[in-house]
Write a protein that holds these residues in place. Structure first.
Motif, PDB file in Angstrom:
ATOM      1  N   ALA A 272       6.818 -72.918   2.220  1.00 33.64           N
ATOM      2  CA  ALA A 272       7.620 -72.883   3.439  1.00 33.64           C
ATOM      3  C   ALA A 272       9.086 -73.087   3.066  1.00 33.64           C
ATOM      4  CB  ALA A 272       7.161 -73.966   4.419  1.00 33.64           C
ATOM      5  N   VAL A 273       9.956 -72.513   3.886  1.00 35.48           N
ATOM      6  CA  VAL A 273      11.400 -72.670   3.689  1.00 35.48           C
ATOM      7  C   VAL A 273      11.976 -73.354   4.926  1.00 35.48           C
ATOM      8  CG1 VAL A 273      13.611 -71.506   3.339  1.00 35.48           C
ATOM      9  CG2 VAL A 273      11.544 -70.631   2.227  1.00 35.48           C
ATOM     10  N   LEU A 274      12.680 -74.460   4.703  1.00 37.26           N
ATOM     11  CA  LEU A 274      13.370 -75.186   5.767  1.00 37.26           C
ATOM     12  C   LEU A 274      14.868 -75.016   5.583  1.00 37.26           C
ATOM     13  CD1 LEU A 274      11.398 -78.574   5.551  1.00 37.26           C
ATOM     14  CD2 LEU A 274      10.772 -76.512   6.825  1.00 37.26           C
ATOM     15  N   HIS A 275      15.621 -75.367   6.635  1.00 40.18           N
ATOM     16  CA  HIS A 275      17.079 -75.319   6.536  1.00 40.18           C
ATOM     17  C   HIS A 275      17.654 -76.606   7.108  1.00 40.18           C
ATOM     18  CE1 HIS A 275      21.273 -74.085   7.567  1.00 40.18           C
ATOM     19  NE2 HIS A 275      21.161 -73.527   6.368  1.00 40.18           N
ATOM     20  N   ILE A 276      18.625 -77.171   6.387  1.00 38.43           N
ATOM     21  CA  ILE A 276      19.305 -78.372   6.847  1.00 38.43           C
ATOM     22  C   ILE A 276      20.808 -78.114   6.899  1.00 38.43           C
ATOM     23  CG2 ILE A 276      17.530 -79.961   6.023  1.00 38.43           C
ATOM     24  CD1 ILE A 276      19.243 -80.492   3.561  1.00 38.43           C
TER      25      ILE A 276
ATOM     26  N   ALA B 232      15.335 -80.808  10.240  1.00 42.92           N
ATOM     27  CA  ALA B 232      15.280 -79.498   9.594  1.00 42.92           C
ATOM     28  C   ALA B 232      14.665 -78.475  10.539  1.00 42.92           C
ATOM     29  CB  ALA B 232      14.450 -79.576   8.315  1.00 42.92           C
ATOM     30  N   THR B 233      15.093 -77.235  10.388  1.00 44.14           N
ATOM     31  CA  THR B 233      14.481 -76.126  11.118  1.00 44.14           C
ATOM     32  C   THR B 233      13.649 -75.295  10.147  1.00 44.14           C
ATOM     33  OG1 THR B 233      16.453 -74.766  10.753  1.00 44.14           O
ATOM     34  CG2 THR B 233      16.332 -75.996  12.812  1.00 44.14           C
ATOM     35  N   VAL B 234      12.588 -74.690  10.675  1.00 41.72           N
ATOM     36  CA  VAL B 234      11.695 -73.870   9.855  1.00 41.72           C
ATOM     37  C   VAL B 234      12.235 -72.441   9.810  1.00 41.72           C
ATOM     38  CG1 VAL B 234       9.360 -73.001   9.543  1.00 41.72           C
ATOM     39  CG2 VAL B 234       9.714 -75.290  10.462  1.00 41.72           C
ATOM     40  N   ILE B 235      12.573 -71.975   8.621  1.00 40.70           N
ATOM     41  CA  ILE B 235      13.023 -70.594   8.451  1.00 40.70           C
ATOM     42  C   ILE B 235      11.827 -69.655   8.380  1.00 40.70           C
ATOM     43  CG2 ILE B 235      14.230 -69.008   6.910  1.00 40.70           C
ATOM     44  CD1 ILE B 235      16.044 -70.900   8.467  1.00 40.70           C
ATOM     45  N   GLY B 236      10.807 -70.061   7.683  1.00 41.45           N
ATOM     46  CA  GLY B 236       9.605 -69.240   7.572  1.00 41.45           C
ATOM     47  C   GLY B 236       8.551 -69.941   6.744  1.00 41.45           C
ATOM     48  N   THR B 237       7.309 -69.518   6.913  1.00 37.16           N
ATOM     49  CA  THR B 237       6.194 -70.079   6.149  1.00 37.16           C
ATOM     50  C   THR B 237       5.304 -68.954   5.645  1.00 37.16           C
ATOM     51  OG1 THR B 237       4.789 -70.312   8.109  1.00 37.16           O
ATOM     52  CG2 THR B 237       6.170 -72.195   7.527  1.00 37.16           C
TER      53      THR B 237
END
Length: 414
Positions: free
Chosen positions: A184-188, A172-177
């Protein structure tokens, strides 16, 4: 025959009269209790331990479309189901396990502190590295691949792995915290992903049945049941902005970032913290409401950060002693203890020692509530204030600023 009936009638009448009299004076004899109240247990609590926040999203300008979120209809309170299996089946596939890892420099061998050995290495002394890992949970909230979790779950991670219930795994990549709400928001990047529906958490009521879904202690996805014990919990010292749902559904280490859902499988909140003496569940858990999580999600995705209003002051709750010293007859207002240099309050002429009485014609009582209200005001707004300075009331107009990005705090895992 008549003599026999007369002999029988009088005892019967006497018995009836006696029974009626007993029931009139002792009504409890005609009923019995079928429920027993449970005894109270030990209510000692200690501050929760929570895993700590770190890494923030890159600072460049962000331009993304807002994620599409499924909204669930209001839950019915006309009767409870015999089983919650259908609700679990709707929600559980969208609750994921999150494994984060980071590389740290370990301590040198004790011999390396000896000057004799250091002379052979100088400044290029060998370093040892080791991998630290932690686990938590998350919730897929959009078919675009956005995952909500706690900020402390992915704090400082060099690599974040997301595992779905169907066995698929991906990085996953971190979109923002957002440190101040611990979200926090992750993206897969996966196809055909399950998505959870979000309920309107404003309609959540004390006594509603809720289910906590997560990965406690890494044993695998687990569902526990309880009720909503309270709403609007704050002043806990967990986050800067607090509006927690309290539940007695069992929440343990590894549950952080998982979903608190209603019996129909819609997300009510994000499980975040517990009060515990032992580190395990003791029936006092806290979840971030779904409405707040949705707002943070939208801002992190579309803007890369959460924008909050800011006055640039530190305020203290008014006490009876402070009120007396300021000449106040009631405990209204909050005392300004510090003004941030070049902040909005400083530019408007506010000083340490002023008492903030009203904001936009609204009387103030609670310092933390004031901070939460200011956070919702868009930066650039002209805000009328009433203050008390040296016993005199003054009217001031302040231009609301944008709250600076806070530094991450180091906290321990929940």
């Amino acid at each position: 025959m008549r003599r026999l009936l007369k002999r029988l009638i009088w005892p019967i009448l006497a018995g009836i009269i006696l029974a009626v009299g007993l029931l009139m004076f002792f009504p409890q004899l005609g009923s019995r209790s079928i429920f027993k109240a449970p005894s109270d247990g030990n209510q000692n609590v200690v501050p929760p331990s929570i895993l700590a926040p770190t890494r923030e999203a890159p600072g460049e300008e962000i331009s993304r479309p807002a994620p599409k979120i499924r909204t669930a209809p209001p839950v019915s309170r006309q009767g409870g189901p015999v089983s919650y299996a259908e609700g679990v089946e709707r929600a559980a596939p969208a609750v994921v396990n999150i494994y984060s890892s980071r590389i740290v420099e370990s301590e040198q061998h004790p011999l390396m502190s000896d000057p004799f050995f250091r002379q052979f290495f100088g400044d290029d002394m060998p370093q040892r590295q080791r991998m630290l890992s932690s686990l938590g949970s998350g919730v897929i909230v959009s078919d675009s691949g956005y995952v909500l979790t706690n900020q402390h779950v992915i704090s400082g991670a060099d690599q974040i792995q997301v595992a779905l219930r169907d066995g698929r795994e991906t990085l996953a990549t971190v979109i923002g915290t957002d440190v101040e709400s611990d979200l926090a928001v992750l993206h897969i990047e996966l196809d055909d992903i399950p998505v959870i529906a979000l309920s309107d958490s404003e309609k959540t009521e004390v006594g509603d049945v809720v289910l906590a879904i997560g990965n406690p202690f890494g044993v695998g996805q687990t569902v526990t049941m309880g009720i909503v014990s309270a709403t609007g919990r704050n002043h806990l010292g967990l986050n800067a902005y607090e509006d927690f749902i309290q539940t007695d559904a069992a929440i343990n280490p590894g549950n952080s970032g998982g979903a608190l859902v209603n019996p129909e499988g819609a997300m009510v909140g994000i499980n975040t913290a517990i009060f515990s003496r032992s580190g395990g569940s003791q029936g006092i858990g806290f979840a971030i409401p779904a409405n707040l999580a949705r707002d943070i999600l939208d801002q992190l995705v579309t803007q890369g950060r959460v924008i909050r209003g800011w006055l640039g002051v530190e305020a203290r709750q008014m006490t009876q002693e402070l009120a007396t010293s300021f000449g106040l007859k009631a405990l209204g207002g909050v005392a300004i203890t510090r003004v941030v240099p070049n902040g909005p309050a400083d530019k408007a002429g506010l000083k340490s020692g002023d008492v903030l009485l009203k904001i936009n014609d609204r009387f103030l009582v609670d310092a933390r509530a004031v901070m939460a209200d200011i956070a919702e005001i868009p930066p650039g707004t002209q805000l009328p204030l009433r203050i008390l300075r040296n016993g005199e009331r003054q009217e001031i107009v302040l231009t609301v600023g944008e709250r600076p990005k806070p530094r991450a705090e180091n906290r321990t895992q929940d």
